[in-house]
Design a protein around this motif. Structure first.
Motif, PDB file in Angstrom:
ATOM      1  N   VAL A  87       0.858  -1.182   0.000  1.00 21.38           N
ATOM      2  CA  VAL A  87       0.000   0.000   0.000  1.00 21.38           C
ATOM      3  C   VAL A  87       0.900   1.240   0.000  1.00 21.38           C
ATOM      4  O   VAL A  87       1.937   1.276   0.678  1.00 21.38           O
ATOM      5  CB  VAL A  87      -0.965   0.022   1.211  1.00 21.38           C
ATOM      6  N   GLN A  88       0.522   2.238  -0.799  1.00 18.17           N
ATOM      7  CA  GLN A  88       1.299   3.477  -0.893  1.00 18.17           C
ATOM      8  C   GLN A  88       0.373   4.675  -1.018  1.00 18.17           C
ATOM      9  O   GLN A  88      -0.652   4.610  -1.712  1.00 18.17           O
ATOM     10  CB  GLN A  88       2.241   3.430  -2.100  1.00 18.17           C
ATOM     11  N   ARG A  89       0.722   5.759  -0.341  1.00 20.75           N
ATOM     12  CA  ARG A  89       0.003   7.018  -0.495  1.00 20.75           C
ATOM     13  C   ARG A  89       0.306   7.595  -1.885  1.00 20.75           C
ATOM     14  O   ARG A  89       1.439   7.541  -2.352  1.00 20.75           O
ATOM     15  CB  ARG A  89       0.420   8.026   0.576  1.00 20.75           C
ATOM     16  N   PHE A  90      -0.705   8.163  -2.528  1.00 22.38           N
ATOM     17  CA  PHE A  90      -0.494   8.733  -3.851  1.00 22.38           C
ATOM     18  C   PHE A  90       0.521   9.867  -3.790  1.00 22.38           C
ATOM     19  O   PHE A  90       1.366  10.015  -4.686  1.00 22.38           O
ATOM     20  CB  PHE A  90      -1.818   9.226  -4.425  1.00 22.38           C
ATOM     21  N   GLY A  91       0.470  10.669  -2.731  1.00 20.37           N
ATOM     22  CA  GLY A  91       1.429  11.763  -2.578  1.00 20.37           C
ATOM     23  C   GLY A  91       2.860  11.276  -2.508  1.00 20.37           C
ATOM     24  O   GLY A  91       3.781  11.911  -3.045  1.00 20.37           O
ATOM     25  N   ASP A  92       3.083  10.153  -1.847  1.00 18.57           N
ATOM     26  CA  ASP A  92       4.433   9.581  -1.781  1.00 18.57           C
ATOM     27  C   ASP A  92       4.870   9.057  -3.143  1.00 18.57           C
ATOM     28  O   ASP A  92       6.031   9.217  -3.536  1.00 18.57           O
ATOM     29  CB  ASP A  92       4.473   8.441  -0.753  1.00 18.57           C
ATOM     30  N   ARG A 143       8.941   8.626  -3.264  1.00 25.16           N
ATOM     31  CA  ARG A 143       9.395   8.054  -1.988  1.00 25.16           C
ATOM     32  C   ARG A 143       8.431   6.958  -1.545  1.00 25.16           C
ATOM     33  O   ARG A 143       7.242   6.996  -1.873  1.00 25.16           O
ATOM     34  CB  ARG A 143       9.480   9.134  -0.918  1.00 25.16           C
ATOM     35  N   ARG A 144       8.961   6.005  -0.825  1.00 26.26           N
ATOM     36  CA  ARG A 144       8.110   4.919  -0.337  1.00 26.26           C
ATOM     37  C   ARG A 144       7.279   5.410   0.845  1.00 26.26           C
ATOM     38  O   ARG A 144       7.684   6.339   1.567  1.00 26.26           O
ATOM     39  CB  ARG A 144       8.937   3.704   0.083  1.00 26.26           C
ATOM     40  N   THR A 145       6.131   4.813   1.009  1.00 29.08           N
ATOM     41  CA  THR A 145       5.313   5.079   2.193  1.00 29.08           C
ATOM     42  C   THR A 145       5.832   4.229   3.339  1.00 29.08           C
ATOM     43  O   THR A 145       6.143   3.055   3.153  1.00 29.08           O
ATOM     44  CB  THR A 145       3.840   4.734   1.903  1.00 29.08           C
ATOM     45  N   ASN A 146       5.959   4.839   4.503  1.00 29.39           N
ATOM     46  CA  ASN A 146       6.347   4.071   5.690  1.00 29.39           C
ATOM     47  C   ASN A 146       5.190   4.055   6.683  1.00 29.39           C
ATOM     48  O   ASN A 146       4.165   4.713   6.487  1.00 29.39           O
ATOM     49  CB  ASN A 146       7.622   4.624   6.320  1.00 29.39           C
ATOM     50  N   GLU A 147       5.349   3.312   7.760  1.00 28.93           N
ATOM     51  CA  GLU A 147       4.271   3.167   8.734  1.00 28.93           C
ATOM     52  C   GLU A 147       3.926   4.501   9.400  1.00 28.93           C
ATOM     53  O   GLU A 147       2.779   4.757   9.742  1.00 28.93           O
ATOM     54  CB  GLU A 147       4.649   2.125   9.792  1.00 28.93           C
ATOM     55  N   HIS A 148       4.931   5.363   9.582  1.00 27.42           N
ATOM     56  CA  HIS A 148       4.670   6.666  10.215  1.00 27.42           C
ATOM     57  C   HIS A 148       3.738   7.501   9.349  1.00 27.42           C
ATOM     58  O   HIS A 148       2.736   8.039   9.832  1.00 27.42           O
ATOM     59  CB  HIS A 148       5.985   7.407  10.453  1.00 27.42           C
ATOM     60  N   ASP A 198      -3.109  13.704  -1.845  1.00 29.59           N
ATOM     61  CA  ASP A 198      -1.920  13.017  -1.350  1.00 29.59           C
ATOM     62  C   ASP A 198      -2.277  11.775  -0.539  1.00 29.59           C
ATOM     63  O   ASP A 198      -1.560  10.771  -0.570  1.00 29.59           O
ATOM     64  CB  ASP A 198      -1.089  13.960  -0.459  1.00 29.59           C
ATOM     65  N   ASP A 199      -3.389  11.823   0.205  1.00 31.49           N
ATOM     66  CA  ASP A 199      -3.734  10.729   1.118  1.00 31.49           C
ATOM     67  C   ASP A 199      -4.494   9.591   0.453  1.00 31.49           C
ATOM     68  O   ASP A 199      -4.837   8.610   1.122  1.00 31.49           O
ATOM     69  CB  ASP A 199      -4.556  11.271   2.289  1.00 31.49           C
ATOM     70  N   THR A 200      -4.787   9.689  -0.830  1.00 36.55           N
ATOM     71  CA  THR A 200      -5.391   8.562  -1.551  1.00 36.55           C
ATOM     72  C   THR A 200      -4.434   7.374  -1.490  1.00 36.55           C
ATOM     73  O   THR A 200      -3.226   7.524  -1.665  1.00 36.55           O
ATOM     74  CB  THR A 200      -5.666   8.951  -3.012  1.00 36.55           C
ATOM     75  N   LEU A 201      -4.986   6.195  -1.237  1.00 32.59           N
ATOM     76  CA  LEU A 201      -4.174   4.987  -1.071  1.00 32.59           C
ATOM     77  C   LEU A 201      -4.235   4.116  -2.321  1.00 32.59           C
ATOM     78  O   LEU A 201      -5.293   3.930  -2.917  1.00 32.59           O
ATOM     79  CB  LEU A 201      -4.655   4.185   0.135  1.00 32.59           C
ATOM     80  N   LEU A 202      -3.088   3.566  -2.687  1.00 29.14           N
ATOM     81  CA  LEU A 202      -2.990   2.636  -3.811  1.00 29.14           C
ATOM     82  C   LEU A 202      -2.480   1.293  -3.282  1.00 29.14           C
ATOM     83  O   LEU A 202      -1.440   1.231  -2.632  1.00 29.14           O
ATOM     84  CB  LEU A 202      -2.026   3.164  -4.877  1.00 29.14           C
ATOM     85  N   TYR A 203      -3.216   0.243  -3.578  1.00 25.57           N
ATOM     86  CA  TYR A 203      -2.827  -1.108  -3.175  1.00 25.57           C
ATOM     87  C   TYR A 203      -2.387  -1.876  -4.413  1.00 25.57           C
ATOM     88  O   TYR A 203      -3.072  -1.859  -5.446  1.00 25.57           O
ATOM     89  CB  TYR A 203      -4.001  -1.844  -2.543  1.00 25.57           C
TER      90      TYR A 203
END
Length: 460
Positions: free
Chosen positions: A339-344, A349-354, A401-406
């Motif tokens: 899973v990755q944030r669209f903004g990332d 950059r990769r999405t991290n747990e934080h 930015d907060d849209t999620l992509l799986y």
């Protein structure tokens, strides 16, 4: 090695296509001896041990994709009442005939849907125009939405009715090969048993692609190479697509990308839904569903964005190509969906747990935070990003930015047997229906194809 009695018709696969075929055969010829064998479990015993807080545990047979009622058992329960999308049955039979059979499916489901009112969504010209003005094409038609919960109960009622009518239904029977013998065929199963039948309906679904390919090789049936779709499952706040989902429920939108002029499609929309993981022969991919019960709704919606690829000669392994991409995602995700944030993603950059923990869109699937750009080829990734920005013009907020992509979500349509005739017969007495035929991509057309073939077999 044991052997069952002789059957007039053996149906391989207990999804909606196989169930509808069995129902119609019994309706036309009540004395016919019919058996359905299914590689997965009974519907009541299909339970996924993973949930929102845990990742896929890699069951040998996935209860989400396999078992009686098929991969559609835990789907969103959307029945498209037409031929505009969901497969090419209209092209094969003609729209008038295909629509008659689709409405037969609807009539049968109405008989067994006993859990209250079902929502119907109608076509909408204003939304079509809005999409056209933004270089998008909205494919909409009348859609009946049962929801995952009502769909489950409806399938349960239908399966029980078939059992009560004398139908033999065998779970955990995986057919390995078919052998032609005098008077019919022998079906050889993984457990060592053999079933003999005069006629066979192959209804193995998309997950049975390897079985269908093996049958075609064994009997010299030619196969066409169909296209594959690879992409992501997208999740965001439900209110962003409310204008569409309140009026047509499921927006299916096509977009031709500017960079590569490839076709991308948005489909499988789930209002107030959940993202889910599927185990397809050891490969974990993303999907989605939603419930009709308001108490089970979430604050999110989800849908697929897939890039269509049609390979040309000499390459002839499109399914293996798509599977290799999904396996790579599983490798980076430590056996789970990424899973990755669209903004990332757009910032490289990769999405991290934080960052995921600070996200305004709360994920509905426990997935591994990561970087989808390490998995998807440049062309496919570019197509998906372009499509998200295009959709943002008709539903502002899609490209937040907060849209999620799986990732990944893949659909394989790579096997398309060449039929003997318009009855979808592969060889004398062996028919194929549903997603495994390369014709259907949805519940309505799969069910309709099952009824049609049953009518052909029984001479109705």
């Amino acid at each position: 090695m044991s052997q069952h009695a002789f059957y007039d018709v053996a149906i391989i696969g207990g999804g909606i296509g196989g169930l509808m075929a069995a129902y119609r055969i019994k309706q036309n010829k009540p004395d016919a001896k019919v058996i359905i064998t299914e590689r997965g479990n009974t519907l009541e015993n299909r339970h996924c041990p993973a949930g929102k807080e845990s990742a896929c545990v890699h069951c040998k047979t996935c209860s989400i994709t396999s078992g009686f009622a098929g991969a559609g058992a835990f789907s969103d329960g959307k029945f498209n009442l037409g031929t505009a999308y969901g497969g090419t049955l209209g092209e094969e039979l003609g729209d008038d005939k295909a629509n008659r059979y689709i409405h037969e499916v609807d009539k049968i489901l109405n008989t067994y849907c006993t859990s209250g009112e079902v929502k119907m969504y109608r076509s909408n010209e204003e939304l079509k125009l809005k999409c056209l003005q933004n270089n998008l094409r909205l494919l909409d038609m009348n859609v009946k939405h049962l929801g995952t919960d009502k769909n489950y109960l409806t399938m349960q009622n239908l399966i029980r009715a078939l059992g009560d009518a004398g139908m033999e239904l065998l779970a955990f029977y995986e057919c390995e090969k078919i052998e032609k013998v005098d008077g019919g065929y022998h079906l050889h199963y993984q457990n060592g048993e053999i079933i003999k039948a005069e006629k066979i309906i192959i209804a193995t679904g998309r997950g049975g692609a390897n079985f269908v390919a093996g049958f075609c090789r064994d009997f010299g049936v030619r196969m066409h190479s169909n296209h594959i779709d690879i992409g992501v499952r997208v999740e965001m706040k439900d209110m962003i697509w409310k204008e569409f989902s309140d009026q047509i429920y499921e927006p299916k939108i096509l977009y031709k990308t500017k960079t590569f002029e490839d076709r991308c499609r948005m489909f499988c929309f789930n209002k107030g839904g959940l993202v889910s993981a599927e185990n397809n022969h050891g490969i974990i991919t993303a999907n989605g569903h939603s419930f009709a019960d308001p108490d089970k709704k979430t604050d999110n919606c989800n849908f697929a964005i897939l890039s269509s690829i049609r390979f040309t000669e000499p390459f002839n392994q499109p399914t293996e190509y798509a599977e290799s991409i999904s396996r790579l995602a599983n490798m980076i995700g430590k056996g789970s969906v990424l899973v990755q944030r669209f903004g990332d993603l757009v910032r490289g950059r990769r999405t991290n747990e934080h960052r995921l923990g600070q996200n305004t869109v709360i994920p509905t699937l426990r997935a591994t935070a990561g970087d989808i750009s390490l998995v998807l080829p440049h062309r496919i990734l570019t197509n998906i990003i372009e499509t998200i920005y295009a959709l943002d013009r008709v539903a502002p907020g899609t490209a937040n930015d907060d849209t999620l992509l799986y990732g990944c979500e893949s659909k394989y349509y790579s096997i398309r047997p060449v039929f003997m005739n318009d009855r979808f017969e592969l060889i004398d007495g062996v028919y194929i229906i549903g997603d495994g035929s390369g014709i259907c991509r949805g519940l309505s057309q799969s069910g309709a194809m099952g009824i049609y073939v049953a009518d052909c077999i029984t001479g109705a």
